[in-house]
Scaffold this motif. Structure first.
Motif, mmCIF file in Angstrom:
data_model
loop_
_atom_site.group_PDB
_atom_site.id
_atom_site.type_symbol
_atom_site.label_atom_id
_atom_site.label_comp_id
_atom_site.label_asym_id
_atom_site.label_seq_id
_atom_site.Cartn_x
_atom_site.Cartn_y
_atom_site.Cartn_z
ATOM 1 N N ALA A 199 11.992 19.206 -45.990
ATOM 2 C CA ALA A 199 12.084 20.129 -44.574
ATOM 3 C C ALA A 199 10.734 20.515 -45.321
ATOM 4 C CB ALA A 199 12.639 20.867 -43.915
ATOM 5 N N SER A 200 10.204 21.387 -46.458
ATOM 6 C CA SER A 200 9.637 22.244 -46.749
ATOM 7 C C SER A 200 9.307 22.661 -48.426
ATOM 8 C CB SER A 200 9.590 23.915 -45.965
ATOM 9 O OG SER A 200 11.122 24.287 -46.617
ATOM 10 N N SER A 201 7.738 22.977 -48.707
ATOM 11 C CA SER A 201 8.307 23.509 -50.159
ATOM 12 C C SER A 201 9.291 24.156 -50.670
ATOM 13 C CB SER A 201 6.936 23.974 -50.040
ATOM 14 O OG SER A 201 5.580 22.717 -50.326
ATOM 15 N N ALA A 202 9.374 25.263 -50.031
ATOM 16 C CA ALA A 202 10.352 25.816 -50.965
ATOM 17 C C ALA A 202 11.888 25.503 -50.728
ATOM 18 C CB ALA A 202 10.596 27.424 -49.616
ATOM 19 N N ILE A 203 11.922 24.372 -50.253
ATOM 20 C CA ILE A 203 13.030 24.017 -49.746
ATOM 21 C C ILE A 203 13.420 22.995 -51.446
ATOM 22 C CG2 ILE A 203 14.772 22.409 -48.719
ATOM 23 C CD1 ILE A 203 14.573 23.327 -46.538
ATOM 24 N N ILE A 204 12.360 22.413 -51.130
ATOM 25 C CA ILE A 204 12.083 21.435 -52.810
ATOM 26 C C ILE A 204 12.233 22.111 -53.954
ATOM 27 C CG2 ILE A 204 10.581 20.028 -53.697
ATOM 28 C CD1 ILE A 204 9.831 18.833 -50.302
ATOM 29 N N ASP A 205 11.407 23.407 -54.005
ATOM 30 C CA ASP A 205 11.445 24.474 -54.882
ATOM 31 C C ASP A 205 12.507 24.619 -55.393
ATOM 32 O OD1 ASP A 205 8.704 23.658 -54.854
ATOM 33 O OD2 ASP A 205 8.218 25.318 -54.773
ATOM 34 N N THR A 206 13.291 25.242 -53.851
ATOM 35 C CA THR A 206 14.910 25.349 -54.227
ATOM 36 C C THR A 206 15.905 24.456 -55.093
ATOM 37 O OG1 THR A 206 14.910 27.321 -53.022
ATOM 38 C CG2 THR A 206 17.021 26.818 -53.191
ATOM 39 N N ALA B 232 4.344 20.494 -48.403
ATOM 40 C CA ALA B 232 5.556 20.492 -48.550
ATOM 41 C C ALA B 232 4.774 18.769 -49.725
ATOM 42 C CB ALA B 232 6.824 19.709 -47.983
ATOM 43 N N LEU B 233 4.228 17.851 -49.831
ATOM 44 C CA LEU B 233 3.787 16.764 -50.049
ATOM 45 C C LEU B 233 3.750 16.866 -51.881
ATOM 46 C CD1 LEU B 233 2.369 14.586 -47.587
ATOM 47 C CD2 LEU B 233 4.045 13.981 -48.653
ATOM 48 N N ASN B 234 3.173 18.041 -52.041
ATOM 49 C CA ASN B 234 2.259 18.317 -53.571
ATOM 50 C C ASN B 234 3.850 18.747 -54.265
ATOM 51 O OD1 ASN B 234 0.185 17.305 -53.548
ATOM 52 N ND2 ASN B 234 -0.319 19.863 -53.013
ATOM 53 N N SER B 235 4.654 19.865 -53.640
ATOM 54 C CA SER B 235 6.084 20.390 -54.239
ATOM 55 C C SER B 235 7.327 18.563 -54.781
ATOM 56 C CB SER B 235 6.662 21.128 -53.478
ATOM 57 O OG SER B 235 6.259 22.175 -53.794
ATOM 58 N N LEU B 236 7.045 17.589 -53.398
ATOM 59 C CA LEU B 236 8.241 16.612 -53.828
ATOM 60 C C LEU B 236 7.525 15.575 -54.914
ATOM 61 C CD1 LEU B 236 9.742 15.142 -51.944
ATOM 62 C CD2 LEU B 236 8.815 14.036 -51.001
ATOM 63 N N LYS B 237 6.310 15.967 -55.078
ATOM 64 C CA LYS B 237 5.834 15.644 -55.823
ATOM 65 C C LYS B 237 5.538 15.529 -57.588
ATOM 66 C CE LYS B 237 2.237 14.178 -53.802
ATOM 67 N NZ LYS B 237 0.273 13.450 -53.516
ATOM 68 N N GLU B 238 5.502 16.565 -57.442
ATOM 69 C CA GLU B 238 5.752 17.972 -58.347
ATOM 70 C C GLU B 238 6.938 18.004 -59.244
ATOM 71 O OE1 GLU B 238 2.654 20.568 -57.817
ATOM 72 O OE2 GLU B 238 1.050 19.264 -57.496
ATOM 73 N N GLN B 239 7.723 18.099 -58.056
ATOM 74 C CA GLN B 239 9.067 19.240 -58.064
ATOM 75 C C GLN B 239 10.054 17.756 -59.220
ATOM 76 O OE1 GLN B 239 9.848 21.895 -59.048
ATOM 77 N NE2 GLN B 239 7.076 22.400 -59.137
ATOM 78 N N ALA C 22 3.618 6.323 -61.367
ATOM 79 C CA ALA C 22 3.198 7.263 -62.585
ATOM 80 C C ALA C 22 3.266 9.077 -62.233
ATOM 81 C CB ALA C 22 1.474 7.518 -62.125
ATOM 82 N N LEU C 23 4.096 9.197 -61.222
ATOM 83 C CA LEU C 23 4.162 11.040 -60.644
ATOM 84 C C LEU C 23 5.803 10.979 -61.143
ATOM 85 C CD1 LEU C 23 3.961 10.109 -57.029
ATOM 86 C CD2 LEU C 23 2.737 11.529 -58.296
ATOM 87 N N GLY C 24 6.725 10.721 -62.244
ATOM 88 C CA GLY C 24 7.618 11.027 -62.555
ATOM 89 C C GLY C 24 8.346 10.648 -62.460
ATOM 90 N N VAL D 129 18.759 9.732 -56.880
ATOM 91 C CA VAL D 129 17.930 9.240 -55.769
ATOM 92 C C VAL D 129 17.817 10.323 -55.288
ATOM 93 C CG1 VAL D 129 18.727 7.584 -54.052
ATOM 94 C CG2 VAL D 129 19.922 7.717 -56.016
ATOM 95 N N VAL D 130 15.984 10.174 -54.812
ATOM 96 C CA VAL D 130 15.453 10.178 -54.217
ATOM 97 C C VAL D 130 14.896 9.985 -53.095
ATOM 98 C CG1 VAL D 130 13.205 12.024 -53.598
ATOM 99 C CG2 VAL D 130 14.613 12.116 -55.504
ATOM 100 N N ASP D 131 15.629 10.016 -51.047
ATOM 101 C CA ASP D 131 15.294 9.496 -50.333
ATOM 102 C C ASP D 131 13.869 10.213 -49.463
ATOM 103 O OD1 ASP D 131 14.167 7.784 -48.557
ATOM 104 O OD2 ASP D 131 16.041 8.175 -47.652
ATOM 105 N N PRO D 132 12.256 10.269 -49.689
ATOM 106 C CA PRO D 132 11.520 10.917 -50.013
ATOM 107 C C PRO D 132 10.820 11.219 -48.446
ATOM 108 C CG PRO D 132 10.190 9.335 -50.380
ATOM 109 C CD PRO D 132 12.159 8.922 -50.741
ATOM 110 N N VAL D 133 11.778 11.580 -47.562
ATOM 111 C CA VAL D 133 12.364 11.961 -45.875
ATOM 112 C C VAL D 133 11.189 12.419 -45.099
ATOM 113 C CG1 VAL D 133 13.715 12.513 -43.796
ATOM 114 C CG2 VAL D 133 14.604 11.356 -45.634
ATOM 115 N N CYS D 134 9.783 11.570 -44.395
ATOM 116 C CA CYS D 134 9.107 12.295 -44.640
ATOM 117 C C CYS D 134 9.034 12.245 -42.722
ATOM 118 C CB CYS D 134 7.500 11.798 -44.873
ATOM 119 S SG CYS D 134 7.100 12.038 -47.447
ATOM 120 N N ALA D 135 9.357 11.380 -42.434
ATOM 121 C CA ALA D 135 9.104 11.974 -40.545
ATOM 122 C C ALA D 135 10.488 10.832 -40.424
ATOM 123 C CB ALA D 135 8.476 11.205 -39.926
#
Length: 278
Positions: A92-99, A134-141, A179-181, A116-122
Protein backbone atom coordinates in the motif's frame (compact mmCIF):
# COMPACT_ATOMS: atom_id res chain seq x y z
CA UNK A 1 1.18 -33.20 -10.56
CA UNK A 2 3.58 -33.96 -7.70
CA UNK A 3 2.67 -32.06 -4.54
CA UNK A 4 4.65 -30.98 -1.52
CA UNK A 5 4.79 -33.61 1.24
CA UNK A 6 1.94 -33.37 3.74
CA UNK A 7 2.89 -33.35 7.43
CA UNK A 8 2.15 -36.35 9.58
CA UNK A 9 -0.49 -35.88 12.29
CA UNK A 10 0.82 -34.13 15.41
CA UNK A 11 4.01 -33.05 13.64
CA UNK A 12 4.71 -29.37 13.03
CA UNK A 13 4.37 -28.40 9.36
CA UNK A 14 6.70 -25.96 7.63
CA UNK A 15 5.73 -22.36 8.42
CA UNK A 16 5.25 -19.72 5.73
CA UNK A 17 4.22 -16.12 6.35
CA UNK A 18 2.08 -13.93 4.14
CA UNK A 19 2.61 -10.19 4.59
CA UNK A 20 -0.30 -8.79 2.65
CA UNK A 21 -3.75 -7.26 2.58
CA UNK A 22 -7.09 -8.83 3.38
CA UNK A 23 -9.63 -9.30 0.58
CA UNK A 24 -13.20 -9.02 1.88
CA UNK A 25 -14.40 -10.99 -1.15
CA UNK A 26 -12.05 -13.85 -0.30
CA UNK A 27 -10.62 -14.17 -3.80
CA UNK A 28 -7.11 -12.78 -3.45
CA UNK A 29 -4.71 -11.44 -0.82
CA UNK A 30 -4.28 -13.22 2.48
CA UNK A 31 -7.34 -15.36 1.86
CA UNK A 32 -5.90 -16.80 -1.37
CA UNK A 33 -2.51 -17.32 0.27
CA UNK A 34 -3.98 -19.20 3.20
CA UNK A 35 -5.98 -21.51 0.93
CA UNK A 36 -2.84 -22.47 -0.94
CA UNK A 37 -0.86 -22.88 2.28
CA UNK A 38 -3.50 -25.15 3.80
CA UNK A 39 -3.95 -27.32 0.74
CA UNK A 40 -0.19 -27.75 0.39
CA UNK A 41 0.13 -28.85 4.02
CA UNK A 42 1.79 -25.62 5.16
CA UNK A 43 1.09 -23.75 8.40
CA UNK A 44 0.27 -20.20 7.34
CA UNK A 45 1.41 -17.19 9.37
CA UNK A 46 -0.02 -13.72 8.80
CA UNK A 47 0.99 -10.08 8.99
CA UNK A 48 -1.96 -8.01 7.79
CA UNK A 49 -0.89 -4.77 6.10
CA UNK A 50 -4.25 -3.44 4.92
CA UNK A 51 -7.94 -4.26 4.91
CA UNK A 52 -9.63 -3.85 1.55
CA UNK A 53 -13.26 -3.22 0.77
CA UNK A 54 -13.77 -5.29 -2.36
CA UNK A 55 -15.87 -7.86 -4.13
CA UNK A 56 -15.82 -9.58 -7.50
CA UNK A 57 -16.43 -6.24 -9.23
CA UNK A 58 -13.42 -4.37 -7.83
CA UNK A 59 -11.81 -2.59 -4.90
CA UNK A 60 -14.00 0.09 -3.31
CA UNK A 61 -11.39 1.26 -0.80
CA UNK A 62 -8.83 0.13 1.74
CA UNK A 63 -7.58 0.93 5.23
CA UNK A 64 -3.90 0.69 6.11
CA UNK A 65 -2.98 -1.11 9.32
CA UNK A 66 -0.92 1.00 11.80
CA UNK A 67 2.81 0.58 11.28
CA UNK A 68 3.56 -0.62 14.81
CA UNK A 69 0.93 -3.34 14.41
CA UNK A 70 2.43 -4.51 11.11
CA UNK A 71 5.95 -4.67 12.59
CA UNK A 72 4.56 -6.25 15.75
CA UNK A 73 2.94 -9.09 13.83
CA UNK A 74 6.20 -9.95 12.07
CA UNK A 75 8.24 -9.68 15.26
CA UNK A 76 5.83 -11.72 17.37
CA UNK A 77 5.64 -14.60 14.93
CA UNK A 78 9.31 -14.69 13.95
CA UNK A 79 10.58 -14.55 17.53
CA UNK A 80 8.35 -17.38 18.74
CA UNK A 81 7.01 -19.67 16.01
CA UNK A 82 9.70 -19.17 13.40
CA UNK A 83 9.37 -18.51 9.68
CA UNK A 84 10.81 -20.79 7.00
CA UNK A 85 9.73 -18.67 4.04
CA UNK A 86 7.53 -15.65 3.39
CA UNK A 87 5.80 -13.78 0.62
CA UNK A 88 4.56 -10.23 0.37
CA UNK A 89 1.48 -8.93 -1.39
CA UNK A 90 -0.33 -5.64 -1.00
CA UNK A 91 1.86 -3.21 0.95
CA UNK A 92 0.00 0.00 0.00
CA UNK A 93 2.49 2.74 0.97
CA UNK A 94 6.13 3.73 1.38
CA UNK A 95 5.76 3.70 5.15
CA UNK A 96 4.44 0.14 5.17
CA UNK A 97 7.17 -1.08 2.80
CA UNK A 98 9.86 0.55 4.95
CA UNK A 99 8.31 -0.97 8.07
CA UNK A 100 8.19 -4.48 6.60
CA UNK A 101 11.79 -4.23 5.34
CA UNK A 102 12.94 -2.92 8.72
CA UNK A 103 11.20 -5.67 10.66
CA UNK A 104 12.60 -8.30 8.29
CA UNK A 105 16.14 -7.08 8.90
CA UNK A 106 15.66 -6.57 12.64
CA UNK A 107 14.55 -10.17 13.11
CA UNK A 108 17.65 -11.41 11.25
CA UNK A 109 15.56 -12.87 8.44
CA UNK A 110 17.27 -11.01 5.59
CA UNK A 111 19.44 -13.45 3.68
CA UNK A 112 18.46 -16.28 6.01
CA UNK A 113 14.80 -16.91 5.09
CA UNK A 114 13.51 -17.04 1.50
CA UNK A 115 11.33 -14.03 0.66
CA UNK A 116 9.04 -13.94 -2.37
CA UNK A 117 8.05 -10.37 -3.26
CA UNK A 118 4.86 -10.09 -5.30
CA UNK A 119 4.92 -6.34 -6.07
CA UNK A 120 1.18 -5.72 -5.99
CA UNK A 121 0.51 -2.31 -7.53
CA UNK A 122 -3.10 -2.62 -8.69
CA UNK A 123 -5.99 -5.05 -8.63
CA UNK A 124 -6.94 -7.05 -11.70
CA UNK A 125 -9.62 -4.42 -12.32
CA UNK A 126 -7.01 -1.66 -12.40
CA UNK A 127 -7.87 -0.28 -8.96
CA UNK A 128 -4.70 1.12 -7.32
CA UNK A 129 -3.36 -0.85 -4.34
CA UNK A 130 -0.03 0.97 -4.03
CA UNK A 131 0.51 4.71 -3.76
CA UNK A 132 2.64 5.90 -6.72
CA UNK A 133 5.11 7.44 -4.26
CA UNK A 134 5.78 3.96 -2.86
CA UNK A 135 7.43 2.61 -6.01
CA UNK A 136 10.83 3.92 -4.95
CA UNK A 137 10.55 2.25 -1.54
CA UNK A 138 9.55 -0.98 -3.22
CA UNK A 139 12.62 -0.87 -5.45
CA UNK A 140 15.12 0.45 -2.91
CA UNK A 141 14.00 -1.22 0.34
CA UNK A 142 12.25 -4.48 -0.53
CA UNK A 143 13.68 -5.72 -3.83
CA UNK A 144 17.23 -6.06 -2.41
CA UNK A 145 15.82 -8.37 0.30
CA UNK A 146 13.95 -10.60 -2.14
CA UNK A 147 14.89 -14.13 -3.04
CA UNK A 148 12.59 -13.77 -6.05
CA UNK A 149 10.24 -11.04 -7.27
CA UNK A 150 7.16 -12.02 -9.29
CA UNK A 151 5.71 -9.03 -11.19
CA UNK A 152 3.07 -9.30 -13.88
CA UNK A 153 3.48 -7.25 -17.05
CA UNK A 154 1.48 -4.26 -15.76
CA UNK A 155 3.71 -4.16 -12.68
CA UNK A 156 6.82 -4.48 -14.84
CA UNK A 157 5.78 -1.39 -16.78
CA UNK A 158 5.25 0.62 -13.59
CA UNK A 159 8.48 -0.51 -11.91
CA UNK A 160 11.03 -0.38 -14.75
CA UNK A 161 9.09 1.30 -17.57
CA UNK A 162 9.47 -1.61 -19.99
CA UNK A 163 6.52 -2.60 -22.18
CA UNK A 164 6.70 -6.38 -22.62
CA UNK A 165 5.31 -7.43 -26.00
CA UNK A 166 7.55 -10.37 -26.93
CA UNK A 167 10.38 -12.59 -25.74
CA UNK A 168 13.07 -9.95 -26.32
CA UNK A 169 11.30 -7.25 -24.28
CA UNK A 170 10.52 -9.80 -21.57
CA UNK A 171 14.27 -10.43 -21.27
CA UNK A 172 14.96 -6.70 -21.20
CA UNK A 173 12.45 -6.36 -18.35
CA UNK A 174 14.08 -9.21 -16.43
CA UNK A 175 17.50 -7.56 -16.71
CA UNK A 176 16.17 -4.19 -15.56
CA UNK A 177 14.37 -5.76 -12.59
CA UNK A 178 17.39 -7.84 -11.56
CA UNK A 179 19.50 -4.67 -11.50
CA UNK A 180 17.31 -3.48 -8.60
CA UNK A 181 18.81 -6.13 -6.31
CA UNK A 182 16.70 -9.30 -6.01
CA UNK A 183 18.47 -12.65 -6.32
CA UNK A 184 15.99 -13.87 -8.95
CA UNK A 185 13.32 -12.27 -11.13
CA UNK A 186 10.24 -14.01 -12.49
CA UNK A 187 8.57 -11.95 -15.22
CA UNK A 188 5.12 -13.48 -15.53
CA UNK A 189 3.67 -13.65 -19.03
CA UNK A 190 0.04 -14.38 -18.25
CA UNK A 191 -0.98 -10.96 -19.58
CA UNK A 192 0.94 -11.44 -22.85
CA UNK A 193 -2.17 -11.97 -24.94
CA UNK A 194 -0.24 -12.34 -28.20
CA UNK A 195 0.76 -15.84 -27.07
CA UNK A 196 -1.42 -18.95 -26.89
CA UNK A 197 0.74 -19.97 -23.96
CA UNK A 198 1.39 -18.27 -20.60
CA UNK A 199 5.20 -17.82 -20.73
CA UNK A 200 7.04 -16.95 -17.51
CA UNK A 201 10.73 -16.01 -17.58
CA UNK A 202 13.10 -16.58 -14.64
CA UNK A 203 16.45 -14.76 -14.47
CA UNK A 204 19.28 -14.86 -11.93
CA UNK A 205 21.48 -12.23 -13.54
CA UNK A 206 23.24 -14.78 -15.72
CA UNK A 207 20.90 -17.46 -17.02
CA UNK A 208 17.33 -17.30 -18.34
CA UNK A 209 14.91 -20.14 -17.67
CA UNK A 210 11.52 -20.35 -19.34
CA UNK A 211 8.36 -21.83 -17.87
CA UNK A 212 5.14 -21.97 -19.79
CA UNK A 213 1.79 -23.66 -19.70
CA UNK A 214 -1.33 -23.69 -21.85
CA UNK A 215 -3.36 -20.50 -21.48
CA UNK A 216 -6.49 -21.47 -19.53
CA UNK A 217 -9.59 -19.98 -21.14
CA UNK A 218 -11.37 -18.56 -18.11
CA UNK A 219 -12.59 -15.16 -16.98
CA UNK A 220 -12.15 -16.26 -13.39
CA UNK A 221 -8.52 -15.59 -12.50
CA UNK A 222 -8.77 -13.41 -9.39
CA UNK A 223 -5.90 -14.16 -7.01
CA UNK A 224 -3.70 -15.96 -9.55
CA UNK A 225 -0.63 -13.90 -8.71
CA UNK A 226 -1.07 -14.37 -4.97
CA UNK A 227 -1.59 -18.09 -5.43
CA UNK A 228 1.56 -18.48 -7.53
CA UNK A 229 3.71 -16.54 -5.04
CA UNK A 230 2.28 -18.51 -2.10
CA UNK A 231 3.04 -21.81 -3.82
CA UNK A 232 6.59 -20.71 -4.66
CA UNK A 233 7.17 -19.64 -1.05
CA UNK A 234 5.78 -22.97 0.19
CA UNK A 235 8.17 -24.90 -2.04
CA UNK A 236 11.12 -22.77 -0.92
CA UNK A 237 10.21 -23.52 2.71
CA UNK A 238 10.54 -27.21 1.82
CA UNK A 239 14.06 -26.63 0.55
CA UNK A 240 13.38 -26.45 -3.18
CA UNK A 241 15.78 -24.46 -5.31
CA UNK A 242 14.30 -21.30 -6.84
CA UNK A 243 13.92 -22.82 -10.34
CA UNK A 244 12.24 -25.93 -8.91
CA UNK A 245 10.01 -23.81 -6.67
CA UNK A 246 8.94 -21.67 -9.63
CA UNK A 247 8.24 -24.77 -11.71
CA UNK A 248 6.10 -26.14 -8.89
CA UNK A 249 4.27 -22.82 -8.45
CA UNK A 250 3.58 -22.63 -12.19
CA UNK A 251 2.04 -26.10 -12.20
CA UNK A 252 0.00 -25.31 -9.08
CA UNK A 253 -1.50 -22.05 -10.34
CA UNK A 254 -2.30 -23.66 -13.70
CA UNK A 255 -4.36 -26.32 -11.92
CA UNK A 256 -5.98 -23.62 -9.79
CA UNK A 257 -6.94 -21.76 -12.97
CA UNK A 258 -8.48 -24.94 -14.40
CA UNK A 259 -10.58 -25.24 -11.23
CA UNK A 260 -11.60 -21.53 -11.05
CA UNK A 261 -15.25 -20.86 -10.34
CA UNK A 262 -17.71 -17.98 -10.81
CA UNK A 263 -18.40 -15.77 -7.82
CA UNK A 264 -20.61 -12.70 -7.64
CA UNK A 265 -21.17 -10.58 -10.73
CA UNK A 266 -17.53 -10.14 -11.76
CA UNK A 267 -14.36 -12.20 -11.80
CA UNK A 268 -14.31 -15.36 -9.72
CA UNK A 269 -11.19 -16.69 -8.02
CA UNK A 270 -8.69 -19.32 -9.00
CA UNK A 271 -9.33 -22.31 -6.79
CA UNK A 272 -6.97 -24.42 -4.74
CA UNK A 273 -10.01 -26.38 -3.56
CA UNK A 274 -9.59 -28.84 -6.44
CA UNK A 275 -7.14 -30.76 -4.30
CA UNK A 276 -9.92 -31.76 -1.91
CA UNK A 277 -11.31 -33.99 -4.66
CA UNK A 278 -8.05 -35.86 -5.19
Amino acid sequence: MTYLPLPQPRTTPVRVMTIAGSDSGGGAGIQADMRTFALLGVHGLVAVTAVTVQNSMGVKGFHEIPLDVIAGQIDAVASDIGVQAAKTGMLASSAIIDTVAGAWRQQGLAGAVPLVVDPVCASMHGDPLLHPSALNSLKEQLFPLATVVTPNLDEVRLIVDVEVVDDASQRDAARALHALGPQWVLVKGGHLRTSSRAPDLLFDGTEFREFDAPRIDTGHDHGAGDTLAAAVASALAHGYTVPDAVAFGKRWVTECLRAAYPLGQGHGPVSALFRLNE
